[in-house]
Motif scaffolding. Structure first.
Motif, mmCIF file in Angstrom:
data_model
loop_
_atom_site.group_PDB
_atom_site.id
_atom_site.type_symbol
_atom_site.label_atom_id
_atom_site.label_comp_id
_atom_site.label_asym_id
_atom_site.label_seq_id
_atom_site.Cartn_x
_atom_site.Cartn_y
_atom_site.Cartn_z
ATOM 1 N N GLN A 1 0.838 -1.196 0.000
ATOM 2 C CA GLN A 1 0.000 0.000 0.000
ATOM 3 C C GLN A 1 0.876 1.250 0.000
ATOM 4 N N THR A 2 0.290 2.320 -0.445
ATOM 5 C CA THR A 2 0.945 3.613 -0.285
ATOM 6 C C THR A 2 0.301 4.280 0.922
ATOM 7 N N LEU A 3 1.113 4.566 1.926
ATOM 8 C CA LEU A 3 0.559 5.129 3.159
ATOM 9 C C LEU A 3 0.545 6.645 3.065
ATOM 10 N N GLU A 4 -0.627 7.202 2.894
ATOM 11 C CA GLU A 4 -0.724 8.676 2.772
ATOM 12 C C GLU A 4 -1.222 9.311 4.053
ATOM 13 N N ARG A 5 -2.002 8.578 4.812
ATOM 14 C CA ARG A 5 -2.551 9.131 6.060
ATOM 15 C C ARG A 5 -2.505 8.034 7.131
ATOM 16 N N PRO A 6 -2.739 8.415 8.385
ATOM 17 C CA PRO A 6 -2.722 7.401 9.448
ATOM 18 C C PRO A 6 -3.741 6.297 9.175
ATOM 19 N N ALA A 7 -3.477 5.133 9.735
ATOM 20 C CA ALA A 7 -4.392 4.006 9.552
ATOM 21 C C ALA A 7 -5.781 4.371 10.069
ATOM 22 N N ALA A 8 -6.792 3.878 9.373
ATOM 23 C CA ALA A 8 -8.179 4.223 9.718
ATOM 24 C C ALA A 8 -8.676 3.301 10.835
ATOM 25 N N VAL A 9 -8.176 3.545 12.030
ATOM 26 C CA VAL A 9 -8.511 2.679 13.171
ATOM 27 C C VAL A 9 -10.014 2.733 13.454
ATOM 28 N N GLY A 10 -10.549 3.942 13.479
ATOM 29 C CA GLY A 10 -11.970 4.116 13.792
ATOM 30 C C GLY A 10 -12.855 3.363 12.820
ATOM 31 N N ARG A 11 -12.517 3.443 11.548
ATOM 32 C CA ARG A 11 -13.332 2.773 10.530
ATOM 33 C C ARG A 11 -13.315 1.255 10.751
ATOM 34 N N ALA A 12 -12.125 0.749 11.077
ATOM 35 C CA ALA A 12 -11.989 -0.694 11.292
ATOM 36 C C ALA A 12 -12.808 -1.147 12.512
ATOM 37 N N VAL A 13 -12.713 -0.388 13.586
ATOM 38 C CA VAL A 13 -13.453 -0.779 14.811
ATOM 39 C C VAL A 13 -14.959 -0.746 14.557
ATOM 40 N N ARG A 14 -15.402 0.307 13.857
ATOM 41 C CA ARG A 14 -16.846 0.407 13.565
ATOM 42 C C ARG A 14 -17.285 -0.750 12.669
ATOM 43 N N ALA A 15 -16.417 -1.150 11.750
ATOM 44 C CA ALA A 15 -16.766 -2.272 10.851
ATOM 45 C C ALA A 15 -16.951 -3.556 11.663
ATOM 46 N N VAL A 16 -16.088 -3.766 12.650
ATOM 47 C CA VAL A 16 -16.216 -4.975 13.486
ATOM 48 C C VAL A 16 -17.523 -4.918 14.275
ATOM 49 N N GLU A 17 -17.816 -3.745 14.810
ATOM 50 C CA GLU A 17 -19.067 -3.610 15.581
ATOM 51 C C GLU A 17 -20.279 -3.945 14.726
ATOM 52 N N GLU A 18 -20.195 -3.627 13.425
ATOM 53 C CA GLU A 18 -21.316 -3.945 12.532
ATOM 54 C C GLU A 18 -21.311 -5.422 12.141
ATOM 55 N N MET A 19 -20.111 -5.956 11.875
ATOM 56 C CA MET A 19 -20.013 -7.351 11.404
ATOM 57 C C MET A 19 -20.373 -8.347 12.494
ATOM 58 N N ALA A 20 -19.910 -8.083 13.710
ATOM 59 C CA ALA A 20 -20.148 -9.021 14.811
ATOM 60 C C ALA A 20 -20.801 -8.236 15.949
ATOM 61 N N ALA A 21 -22.117 -8.107 15.844
ATOM 62 C CA ALA A 21 -22.833 -7.222 16.773
ATOM 63 C C ALA A 21 -22.735 -7.689 18.223
ATOM 64 N N ASP A 22 -22.597 -9.009 18.430
ATOM 65 C CA ASP A 22 -22.550 -9.504 19.819
ATOM 66 C C ASP A 22 -21.152 -9.418 20.424
ATOM 67 N N SER A 23 -20.179 -8.986 19.632
ATOM 68 C CA SER A 23 -18.812 -8.900 20.159
ATOM 69 C C SER A 23 -18.509 -7.483 20.626
ATOM 70 N N ARG A 24 -17.411 -7.352 21.386
ATOM 71 C CA ARG A 24 -16.992 -6.004 21.800
ATOM 72 C C ARG A 24 -15.499 -5.830 21.507
ATOM 73 N N PRO A 25 -15.162 -4.981 20.521
ATOM 74 C CA PRO A 25 -13.736 -4.756 20.241
ATOM 75 C C PRO A 25 -13.037 -4.159 21.461
ATOM 76 N N PHE A 26 -11.866 -4.710 21.823
ATOM 77 C CA PHE A 26 -11.178 -4.139 22.987
ATOM 78 C C PHE A 26 -9.704 -3.874 22.749
ATOM 79 N N TYR A 27 -9.222 -4.209 21.576
ATOM 80 C CA TYR A 27 -7.866 -3.751 21.239
ATOM 81 C C TYR A 27 -7.679 -3.709 19.732
#
Lengths: 478, 179
Positions: free
Chosen positions: A238-264
């Protein structure tokens, strides 16, 4: 038909049990004692830094800038960034590089530096016995193996183990008292002790046998073994132009696995074209440490490791941590683990006590053992006082205190007097620790987890005072 | 609710064992069998309420706690026998036993360790499972097999016997794995 081991087998088993127990007794004691306390290590971490603001709900988007800020502040090279999201056990957010970490405020700004030095002393004692990590972990794992051997030999060496399951004769003769305590706590704790032995051995042995497994399955390729067990690393360019989209990834997990809770979230291969993110999410009523969801740097979902619904082996291997430390099911499980861990600690001590009581003479080992056993709680309290209240690095102090306790015990050469004095000293150190903690942190010392840890230290102090007073009464009657 | 029922079942089960052991009004083989049945049933109830993973662990923890409760009910404090404290003698180190301890250490660690590692991997490798499950089984079996082998090495009055058996076992396992 009754299956009763022959007297010869019992005698031989007892001999084997003694040999293994004496070989490992002292180290087992330290590992069990520190392990019992380590059940509460998240609470100790919060107690060490009680001023850090706590919260559970947070916009994950704040971590995009928080981790970039952490990378900018840390000039040293790092391959990983670890982001701890607030959750029930640890309602604090952190961002750490390989070298240093900070707490994260709710607005995404970095706060106080993470410094859980005494908790690390405790955990390092449990995991490595303060030896160099790779060697220490193997030594501690071998203690897990010996524990398994002790359970097997203990069951075979005591044909009346189940028959006498409820018999507990205290005082009387020293040897009988210790035998009863040792056997009763052992038999009722057997499933727990076996589980602790097997899961404890796993951590160090896994690394030791990795090359053998690799040789058998993949012609020596250890990376492929790791990929089979824990999932292969994604191949990215990849070409890294901006910081990793941590928020987007966490929100995606919350949507994909609604019964789980991301903690790291872990960022791997930081700053390289191969950079990717692992989002770890806990599942309710599951022993797995987490399911790991993988994302590229832009927050696009790649795949998941399969610890929650993959092969049984993957699920089992990722359940070892929670099973060993009792970090599931909330506080009742933690208290049950602490209780049974304490029982295992007493079993380790009483085993050696039985051997000492069986001998027909008394020598240097008797006072040294008494000093060691009753000195270990004192050494922990003194190291906590030095590290948490005065900020003095205390690993060496722990061992020096233990050594001094052995010397004191040798000097007094009276087990009961030694025990009584060390009980008083430990109670004093615990009182001083709480007083020092309150003086240093003010009102923060009497709120949240800090309050409960301080109450626990005070309870220990009071119990030790009562025990010392009782021991004093007995001494004066002598 | 499940937790309460399961805990009660475990407590009543252990109470039945205790009653039989103390030869109280409820005693005999029927009571013992019924008590064990209740204990097993409590495990099933734990699993119903919490799922198999939590349920199994909770059942084991509850049994230990229940046993501890009845142990506390039954403890007996005797008159302390305080023999006159013996004088502390000089620590005597007997070098004649060093050979045996050294031999046992070699059998318990390198020999039993090698057998447990290669034996577990061989055993797991022969299972009709996919590699990941075989590997994990091997990892979790090692401490148990190693512990059992270590026990045998220490318990056998002829230490040469376990040494040879474990050594040969390790070599055969290695041969099976690599040849």
């Amino acid at each position: 038909m009754k299956i009763i081991p022959s007297p010869a087998l019992v005698r031989q088993s007892l001999a084997g049990h003694s040999w293994l127990g004496l070989l490992a007794g002292a180290l087992l004691y330290l590992v069990c004692l520190s392990g019992t306390l380590a059940v509460f290590y998240p609470e100790f971490e919060r107690w060490e830094q009680p001023r850090v603001p706590e919260y559970l709900e947070v916009d994950p988007g704040i971590f995009d800038t928080a981790y970039a800020e952490a990378l900018a502040r840390d000039p040293a090279a790092t391959e990983h960034v670890f982001i701890g999201l607030p959750h029930g056990d640890m309602p604090r957010a952190t961002v750490s590089t390989d070298n240093v970490g900070w707490f994260v405020h709710r607005d995404g700004s970095l706060g106080e530096q993470v410094a859980h030095d005494w908790t690390h002393i405790l955990l390092d004692l449990h995991l490595f016995l303060h030896l160099p990590e790779s060697f220490g972990m193997i030594v501690v794992s071998l203690l897990g193996v010996i524990l398994c051997g002790l359970i097997i030999s203990g069951l075979l060496a005591h044909p009346r183990l189940f028959k006498d399951a409820f018999s507990l004769r205290l005082r009387g003769s020293k040897r009988m008292e210790q035998v009863d305590i040792h056997n009763r706590l052992s038999v009722w704790g057997t499933p727990f002790h076996l589980m602790i032995g097997i899961t404890g051995a796993y951590f160090g042995l896994a690394m030791l046998i990795l090359p053998v497994i690799a040789e058998v399955y993949y012609e020596g390729d250890t990376d492929r073994v790791m990929a089979t067990l824990f999932g292969a690393e994604p191949q990215l360019e990849q070409t890294l132009e901006r910081p990793a989209a941590v928020g987007r990834a966490v929100r995606a997990v919350e949507e994909m696995a609604a019964d789980s809770r991301p903690f790291y979230v872990t960022l791997e291969e930081v700053g390289t074209p191969q950079q990717f993110m692992l989002v770890g999410a806990g599942y309710p009523r599951r022993l797995i440490y987490a399911e790991q969801f993988r994302f590229d740097s832009a927050g696009n979902y790649l795949d998941k490791a399969g610890f929650s619904d993959g092969e049984a082996g993957k699920q089992a291997i990722f359940s070892v941590y929670r099973l060993h430390f009792g970090h599931f099911g909330g506080l009742p499980v933690k208290f049950a683990y602490a209780l049974l861990g304490l029982a295992l600690t007493v079993v380790a001590v009483s085993g050696v006590n039985i051997w000492l009581a069986r001998r027909k003479h008394r020598d240097l080992l008797n006072p040294l053992w008494t000093g060691f056993v009753w000195g270990a709680p004192l050494a922990l309290a003194v190291s906590a006082l030095a590290q948490v209240v005065f900020g003095i690095p205390a690993t060496a102090l722990f061992w020096i205190t233990l050594l001094l306790c052995g010397c004191l015990s040798r000097l007094l050469d009276d087990d009961r007097r030694t025990r009584r004095q060390l009980l008083w000293y430990t109670a004093g150190a615990a009182f001083a620790l709480v007083a020092g903690h309150m003086a240093k942190f003010g009102s923060h010392a009497v709120g949240g987890a800090a309050l409960w840890v301080n109450v626990a230290w005070l309870t220990v102090a009071v119990i030790f005072c009562l025990a010392a007073t009782k021991a004093g009464t007995r001494l004066s009657r002598r | 609710m499940y937790s309460l029922i399961a805990m009660m079942a475990a407590l009543i089960g252990v109470a039945g064992l205790y009653s039989s052991w103390r030869r109280l009004a409820l005693a005999g083989p029927g009571v013992v069998a019924g008590s064990w049945l209740l204990i097993v049933l409590s495990g099933w109830i734990w699993c119903l309420g919490w799922g198999v993973e939590f349920g199994t662990v909770f059942a084991c923890l509850a049994l230990s706690v229940a046993g501890g409760v009845f142990l506390l009910l039954n403890y007996e404090v005797r008159e302390r026998k305080s023999p006159r404290p013996a004088d502390t003698q000089q620590l005597v180190i007997n070098p004649r036993t060093w050979g045996r301890h050294a031999l046992l250490s070699i059998i318990v660690f390198p020999v039993a360790g090698t057998l447990s590692v290669v034996g577990s991997i061989l055993l797991a490798h022969e299972m009709p499972w996919i590699p990941v499950n075989q590997m994990v089984l091997a990892v979790l079996l090692i401490p148990v097999i190693w512990g059992a082998a270590a026990y045998w090495a220490c318990a056998d009055p002829l230490p040469g016997r376990p040494a040879i058996a474990l050594g040969v076992g390790a070599l055969l396992s290695l041969a099976c794995l690599y040849l």
